[in-house]
Design a protein around this motif. Structure first.
Motif, short mmCIF file in Angstrom:
data_model
loop_
_atom_site.label_atom_id
_atom_site.label_comp_id
_atom_site.label_asym_id
_atom_site.label_seq_id
_atom_site.Cartn_x
_atom_site.Cartn_y
_atom_site.Cartn_z
N LEU A 132 74.66 83.64 97.61
CA LEU A 132 73.56 84.50 97.37
C LEU A 132 74.27 86.08 97.01
N VAL A 133 75.20 86.26 97.90
CA VAL A 133 75.76 87.66 97.89
C VAL A 133 76.54 87.78 96.61
N ALA A 134 77.16 86.83 96.14
CA ALA A 134 77.96 87.02 94.93
C ALA A 134 77.13 87.16 93.72
N GLY A 135 75.89 86.97 93.82
CA GLY A 135 75.20 87.06 92.35
C GLY A 135 73.94 88.07 92.45
N VAL A 136 74.15 89.14 93.51
CA VAL A 136 73.08 90.11 93.75
C VAL A 136 72.90 91.15 92.34
N ASP A 137 73.95 91.22 91.67
CA ASP A 137 74.05 92.50 90.72
C ASP A 137 75.12 92.24 89.66
N HIS A 138 74.95 92.79 88.51
CA HIS A 138 76.15 92.89 87.35
C HIS A 138 76.02 93.92 86.70
N GLY A 139 75.27 95.16 87.22
CA GLY A 139 75.21 96.38 86.56
C GLY A 139 74.06 96.49 85.49
N PRO A 140 73.72 97.59 85.28
CA PRO A 140 72.54 97.80 84.06
C PRO A 140 72.71 97.42 82.73
N GLN A 141 74.14 96.83 82.51
CA GLN A 141 74.30 96.38 81.19
C GLN A 141 73.74 94.85 81.33
N ALA A 142 73.43 94.32 82.33
CA ALA A 142 72.91 92.96 82.22
C ALA A 142 71.29 92.97 81.84
N PRO A 143 70.83 92.34 81.05
CA PRO A 143 69.30 92.41 80.34
C PRO A 143 68.30 92.28 81.54
N SER A 144 68.51 91.88 82.55
CA SER A 144 67.33 91.79 83.59
C SER A 144 67.37 93.01 84.31
N ILE A 145 68.58 93.59 84.56
CA ILE A 145 68.45 94.99 85.15
C ILE A 145 68.04 95.93 84.16
N ALA A 146 68.61 96.03 83.03
CA ALA A 146 68.15 96.91 82.03
C ALA A 146 66.90 96.85 81.86
N ALA A 147 66.19 95.61 81.86
CA ALA A 147 64.61 95.55 81.82
C ALA A 147 64.13 96.29 82.69
N ALA A 148 64.19 95.98 83.80
CA ALA A 148 63.54 96.41 85.25
C ALA A 148 63.75 97.96 85.08
N ARG A 149 64.90 98.52 84.75
CA ARG A 149 65.00 99.76 84.72
C ARG A 149 64.27 100.81 83.67
N MET A 150 63.97 100.01 82.65
CA MET A 150 63.20 100.61 81.60
C MET A 150 61.84 100.57 82.17
N ALA A 151 61.50 99.38 82.58
CA ALA A 151 60.00 99.23 83.26
C ALA A 151 59.94 100.33 84.25
N ALA A 152 60.67 100.45 85.09
CA ALA A 152 60.73 101.70 86.16
C ALA A 152 60.28 103.04 85.65
N THR A 153 60.77 103.32 84.49
CA THR A 153 60.38 104.66 83.63
C THR A 153 59.20 104.72 83.08
N CYS A 154 58.42 103.51 83.02
CA CYS A 154 57.24 103.65 82.18
C CYS A 154 55.94 103.53 83.11
N GLY A 155 56.13 104.04 84.24
CA GLY A 155 55.03 104.27 85.28
C GLY A 155 54.36 103.10 86.08
N VAL A 156 55.17 101.99 85.68
CA VAL A 156 54.43 100.61 86.55
C VAL A 156 55.15 100.73 87.95
N GLY A 157 54.36 99.99 88.82
CA GLY A 157 54.60 99.95 90.13
C GLY A 157 56.11 99.04 90.43
N LEU A 158 56.77 99.28 91.38
CA LEU A 158 57.99 98.83 91.68
C LEU A 158 57.80 97.44 91.76
N ASN A 159 56.60 96.45 92.07
CA ASN A 159 56.75 95.32 91.98
C ASN A 159 56.68 94.61 90.52
N SER A 160 55.99 95.56 89.90
CA SER A 160 56.01 95.22 88.26
C SER A 160 57.43 95.27 87.42
N ALA A 161 58.04 96.40 87.85
CA ALA A 161 59.42 96.52 87.54
C ALA A 161 60.23 95.38 87.81
#
Length: 279
Positions: free
Chosen positions: A71-100
């Motif tokens: 579980l620790v090994a898979g926690v993150d792979h940086g903002p170039q990972a699509p799932s991370i990038a999408a969450a960061r983009m969503a966070a700049t669009c005014g949605v709540g943290l849960n939605s991001a």
């Protein structure tokens, strides 16, 4: 026979609608797989509770350490990972943290996030052939030949960014330790290493296991179903998605797209042209 009328159903029949062996709830009482939550709090770690809820019993210490490592090994792979990038983009669009966070998690499908499940299923099929008497190396070579013939990637091997995934070695070392201690089944590790060897044949560069393959070995050794390999990866990567979404939400940028404003996506359509004259 028609279904019973809701007005005539007993409390037992209504309660059976969502019957569960996971959690018992009553006023002032919460039992997790039979253990009162007040006894669990402070005595069991989060990973032990994950195991308890998914498996119905408590893990041995070695099993808990292996699950935690995966579980620790898979926690993150940086903002170039699509799932991370999408969450960061969503966070700049005014949605709540849960939605991001949900935006990022919802990108974890067959292609991005599903290779662990696919690899574990492959290891299970190889295990069945081994149990039928086939040699591990022969099985691995036939599997690699089959994937190459289809022009497909063997799930869990190779990485588009890392020549050798830095998460591979510590995870496999823990599985090897568990095998030596007799705590886990050696079959998945042996099959995965045989696949790695078969993939390296007739190549100038090896194709080592990536995070999906290494965690698949861990989960398979611990007896988890392939579908849970993806579920556990989602659980793990949600930590990184949450951290990135929170960090981005603390910034001042608004409505950040996939490219900086100074960079435009390459256009490949027709040149600018006038509408044809109409009659």
């Amino acid at each position: 026979m028609s279904a019973p009328d809701a007005a005539t159903m007993t409390h037992e029949e209504i309660g059976a609608w969502w019957a569960t062996a996971v959690t018992r709830i009553a006023p002032g009482e919460i039992d997790l797989r039979g253990y009162p939550v007040q006894d669990v709090i402070g005595r069991l770690g989060f990973v032990e509770v994950v195991w308890l809820l998914l498996r119905g019993d408590l893990p041995e210490p070695a099993q808990a350490r292996m699950l935690e490592a995966a579980l620790v090994a898979g926690v993150d792979h940086g903002p170039q990972a699509p799932s991370i990038a999408a969450a960061r983009m969503a966070a700049t669009c005014g949605v709540g943290l849960n939605s991001a966070v949900a935006t990022g998690v919802n990108l974890l499908g067959d292609v991005h996030g599903g290779a662990g499940q696919q690899c574990l299923a492959l290891l299970e099929r190889m295990g069945e052939r081994r149990a039928a008497g086939e040699d591990t190396g022969d099985v691995a070579r036939s599997v690699v030949a089959e994937y190459r013939e289809r022009g497909a990637y063997v799930p869990g091997f190779g990485h588009r960014f890392h020549p050798r995934d830095p998460r591979r070695d510590p995870l496999l070392a823990m599985v090897s330790e568990g095998v030596r201690a007799g705590a886990v089944d050696p079959g998945p590790l042996e099959s995965a290493l045989a696949l790695e060897e078969a993939l390296a044949q007739r190549r100038t560069r090896p194709v080592p296991m990536n995070i999906d393959g290494a965690t698949a070995v861990v989960y398979a050794s611990l007896g988890f179903a392939p579908e849970l390999a993806r579920g556990l990866f989602v659980l793990s990567r949600s930590v990184g998605i949450l951290a990135h979404a929170w960090e981005e939400s603390r910034g001042r940028s608004r409505i950040k797209g996939p490219l900086p404003r100074q960079v435009l996506a390459t256009y490949t359509g027709p040149a600018t042209r006038p509408l044809p004259d109409g009659d």
